[in-house]
Design a protein around this motif. Structure first.
Motif, mmCIF file in Angstrom:
data_model
loop_
_atom_site.group_PDB
_atom_site.id
_atom_site.type_symbol
_atom_site.label_atom_id
_atom_site.label_comp_id
_atom_site.label_asym_id
_atom_site.label_seq_id
_atom_site.Cartn_x
_atom_site.Cartn_y
_atom_site.Cartn_z
ATOM 1 N N GLU A 39 -0.875 -3.186 -12.471
ATOM 2 C CA GLU A 39 -1.900 -3.900 -11.896
ATOM 3 C C GLU A 39 -1.751 -5.351 -12.135
ATOM 4 O OE1 GLU A 39 -6.240 -2.847 -12.164
ATOM 5 O OE2 GLU A 39 -5.348 -0.867 -13.009
ATOM 6 N N VAL A 40 -1.324 -5.833 -13.149
ATOM 7 C CA VAL A 40 -0.758 -7.183 -13.331
ATOM 8 C C VAL A 40 0.356 -7.520 -12.441
ATOM 9 C CG1 VAL A 40 0.399 -8.893 -14.847
ATOM 10 C CG2 VAL A 40 -1.789 -7.453 -15.558
ATOM 11 N N LEU A 78 -6.702 0.559 -4.837
ATOM 12 C CA LEU A 78 -5.795 0.236 -5.938
ATOM 13 C C LEU A 78 -6.126 1.537 -6.934
ATOM 14 C CD1 LEU A 78 -4.048 -1.233 -7.725
ATOM 15 C CD2 LEU A 78 -5.662 -2.724 -8.479
ATOM 16 N N ARG A 79 -7.488 1.766 -7.331
ATOM 17 C CA ARG A 79 -7.633 2.813 -8.235
ATOM 18 C C ARG A 79 -7.227 4.004 -7.669
ATOM 19 N NH1 ARG A 79 -13.516 5.415 -9.612
ATOM 20 N NH2 ARG A 79 -12.794 6.938 -11.339
ATOM 21 N N GLY A 80 -7.042 4.245 -6.391
ATOM 22 C CA GLY A 80 -6.306 5.548 -5.930
ATOM 23 C C GLY A 80 -4.843 5.576 -5.918
ATOM 24 N N ARG A 81 -4.236 4.397 -5.802
ATOM 25 C CA ARG A 81 -2.787 4.368 -5.889
ATOM 26 C C ARG A 81 -2.756 4.736 -7.469
ATOM 27 N NH1 ARG A 81 -3.414 0.448 -2.196
ATOM 28 N NH2 ARG A 81 -3.521 -1.341 -3.579
ATOM 29 N N PHE A 109 -11.510 6.478 -4.662
ATOM 30 C CA PHE A 109 -9.808 6.476 -4.613
ATOM 31 C C PHE A 109 -9.437 6.179 -3.373
ATOM 32 C CE2 PHE A 109 -10.079 10.226 -8.010
ATOM 33 C CZ PHE A 109 -10.164 9.249 -9.184
ATOM 34 N N VAL A 110 -10.172 6.532 -2.258
ATOM 35 C CA VAL A 110 -9.522 5.973 -0.852
ATOM 36 C C VAL A 110 -10.819 5.128 -0.088
ATOM 37 C CG1 VAL A 110 -8.557 8.245 -0.740
ATOM 38 C CG2 VAL A 110 -10.584 8.277 0.058
ATOM 39 N N VAL A 111 -10.106 4.707 1.039
ATOM 40 C CA VAL A 111 -11.130 4.156 1.959
ATOM 41 C C VAL A 111 -10.906 4.536 3.273
ATOM 42 C CG1 VAL A 111 -11.503 1.928 3.209
ATOM 43 C CG2 VAL A 111 -10.951 1.697 0.824
ATOM 44 N N GLY A 118 4.170 -13.952 -2.859
ATOM 45 C CA GLY A 118 4.243 -13.397 -1.397
ATOM 46 C C GLY A 118 5.153 -12.362 -1.225
ATOM 47 N N VAL A 119 5.306 -11.642 -2.454
ATOM 48 C CA VAL A 119 6.132 -10.349 -2.385
ATOM 49 C C VAL A 119 4.908 -9.123 -2.085
ATOM 50 C CG1 VAL A 119 7.742 -8.761 -3.387
ATOM 51 C CG2 VAL A 119 7.939 -11.357 -3.792
ATOM 52 N N LEU A 120 4.685 -8.750 -1.033
ATOM 53 C CA LEU A 120 3.447 -7.996 -0.932
ATOM 54 C C LEU A 120 3.668 -6.351 -0.993
ATOM 55 C CD1 LEU A 120 2.102 -10.136 2.278
ATOM 56 C CD2 LEU A 120 1.648 -10.392 -0.111
ATOM 57 N N GLN A 121 2.579 -5.828 -1.650
ATOM 58 C CA GLN A 121 2.864 -4.426 -1.661
ATOM 59 C C GLN A 121 2.832 -3.729 -0.507
ATOM 60 O OE1 GLN A 121 -0.368 -2.454 -4.017
ATOM 61 N NE2 GLN A 121 1.202 -0.863 -4.790
ATOM 62 N N TYR A 122 3.570 -2.677 -0.036
ATOM 63 C CA TYR A 122 3.502 -1.947 1.175
ATOM 64 C C TYR A 122 3.491 -0.319 0.864
ATOM 65 C CZ TYR A 122 8.614 -1.467 1.106
ATOM 66 O OH TYR A 122 10.062 -0.961 0.878
ATOM 67 N N GLU A 123 4.016 -0.095 -0.407
ATOM 68 C CA GLU A 123 3.920 1.386 -0.928
ATOM 69 C C GLU A 123 3.675 1.306 -2.461
ATOM 70 O OE1 GLU A 123 5.721 5.119 -2.379
ATOM 71 O OE2 GLU A 123 6.415 3.154 -2.779
ATOM 72 N N ILE A 124 3.115 2.555 -2.707
ATOM 73 C CA ILE A 124 2.771 2.475 -4.410
ATOM 74 C C ILE A 124 3.563 1.742 -5.349
ATOM 75 C CG2 ILE A 124 2.467 4.172 -6.215
ATOM 76 C CD1 ILE A 124 1.384 6.164 -4.252
#
Length: 405
Positions: free
Chosen positions: A235-236, A386-389, A374-376, A245-251
């Motif tokens: 998570e950190v 985030l919790r779901g991931r 877990f989901v939206v 600027g390095v954005l999450q796009y997959e788990i």
């Protein structure tokens, strides 16, 4: 699965040393075996179209991604790459903007090899850093230092390779939150375009994992952080990379805008790909929904002269060498692979592809997962939180059990 340009994966299982956390079919095989391996690899590439036809699968000539994985593919000689690319160009029409990725261990890419790779069109390098902290890297058998990693990144950038990615692992022996933050910060500071963040896998498929499970002391097993700590550090990492600027796009994957891995995205979007070499996996469109197959994970078996030897049973029904993916399984794959991506899945697309009843079968579980945080569900767009991931396997199992019921 929609028709699309195929992705090409080439497995090169040779390493200088086997890392203690590794559970892949790679090893410190004798370098003398490389020549025969490349010959076998090229033969497999040239036989790919016939192989696909025998399976009732469609293999398009158009290809737009090439991925050399391993192992450490950069250990091959320049002339080996010349022959491999020649075989690929015989069998496939490569797009002008083909994303061509090489996995590489820092310090294990010779100048002559780099020059040849640039001539062949390699435009993306994925560095197996794992940690910029020397003690952590040494504990799991990595042969580099943090300073050497930074130097390798600078060298590749100077050579004209802008698209550089690195791997980091949360949960290595001796790791602390402070040292984890250091690794993430150094990645951002070096200007890499892509970062893959994995949590250490503790299973019997690696020496370190087996030692941890058995309560042993080798490979720094007693110094492995708890799963809860590794999860907190993940998570950190998400937060620090996003701020940089390095954005999450997959788990497990983060990128600067426009630098998401085209090849790996094919896996999550169920686009066609074919793998060559030891333990390589493939998925191609077929009369039903798809066909999946996998090469042998034993080098001697793969290297045998029998043309069918590379095939290995996928134990879906305990007897088939090739696993055909039908409607229900294709739906499940579309659901859990799509949910791996931050963009999630569009339920309207699933309804069009698989029918209203199939989608409705999972809606009760979707609502339960939403209540659990877990989901939206935003209209027809379903995404993991985030919790779901963090608990993705649990979420997927809930949904898949429902859809199979």
């Amino acid at each position: 699965m929609v028709s699309a340009a195929v992705g090409l994966y080439l497995s090169v299982p040779f390493c200088k040393a086997k890392c203690s956390f590794c559970n892949f079919a790679s090893d410190a095989f004798a370098p003398s075996r490389m020549e025969g391996y490349v010959e076998r690899l090229c033969a497999e590439i040239r036989g790919a179209r016939c192989r696909a036809e025998q399976m009732g699968a469609t293999l398009e000539r158009a290809a737009d991604s090439i991925y050399f994985g391993g192992g450490t593919p950069s250990l091959l000689e320049p002339e080996h790459f010349v022959r491999i690319f020649a075989a690929l160009r015989e069998e496939f029409d490569l797009a002008k903007d083909t994303e061509t990725t090489l996995e590489c261990a820092p310090g294990q890419l010779a100048d002559a090899t780099l020059d040849e790779l640039l001539r062949q069109g390699v435009n993306r390098v994925s560095l197996g850093v794992q940690s910029f902290v020397d003690r952590e890297a040494a504990a799991v058998g990595r042969l580099h230092t943090g300073t050497a990693c930074e130097g390798e990144i600078a060298r590749l950038q100077s050579a004209g390779i802008e698209n550089i990615g690195i791997d980091l692992i949360a949960g290595l022996p001796h790791q602390t939150e402070v040292s984890w933050r250091e690794s993430v910060a150094r990645a951002v500071a070096r200007g890499v375009k892509h970062v893959s963040v994995y949590m250490l896998e503790v299973d019997e498929e690696s020496r370190l994992g087996k030692e941890v499970l058995e309560g042993g002391t080798r490979y720094g097993a007693r110094e492995v952080p708890s799963e809860d700590d590794a999860a907190a550090w993940y998570e950190v990492g998400c937060e620090m990379l996003g701020e940089g600027g390095v954005l999450q796009y997959e788990i497990s994957n983060f990128a600067c805008a426009g630098y998401e891995s085209r090849h790996n995205t094919k896996y999550w979007r169920r686009q066609p790909y074919i793998g060559f070499g030891l333990d390589a996996h493939s998925m191609l469109p077929a009369d039903a929904y798809a066909v999946r197959f996998q090469n042998a994970d034993d080098l001697d078996v793969y290297m045998s002269g029998d043309k069918q030897a590379p095939l290995k049973m996928l134990r879906h029904d305990h007897c088939a060498e090739v696993r055909r993916v039908g409607r229900e399984e294709a739906f499940e794959e579309s659901l859990f692979l799509g949910l791996r991506m931050n963009a999630g899945v569009d339920l309207r697309v699933l309804r069009d592809a698989f029918g209203e009843s199939m989608v409705e079968s999972v809606i009760p579980a979707v609502h339960e997962a939403r209540e659990a945080g877990f989901v939206v569900l935003d209209g027809d767009r379903l995404r993991l939180t985030l919790r779901g991931r963090m608990a993705s396997n649990e979420v997927f199992s809930r949904l898949l059990v429902t859809s199979a019921a």
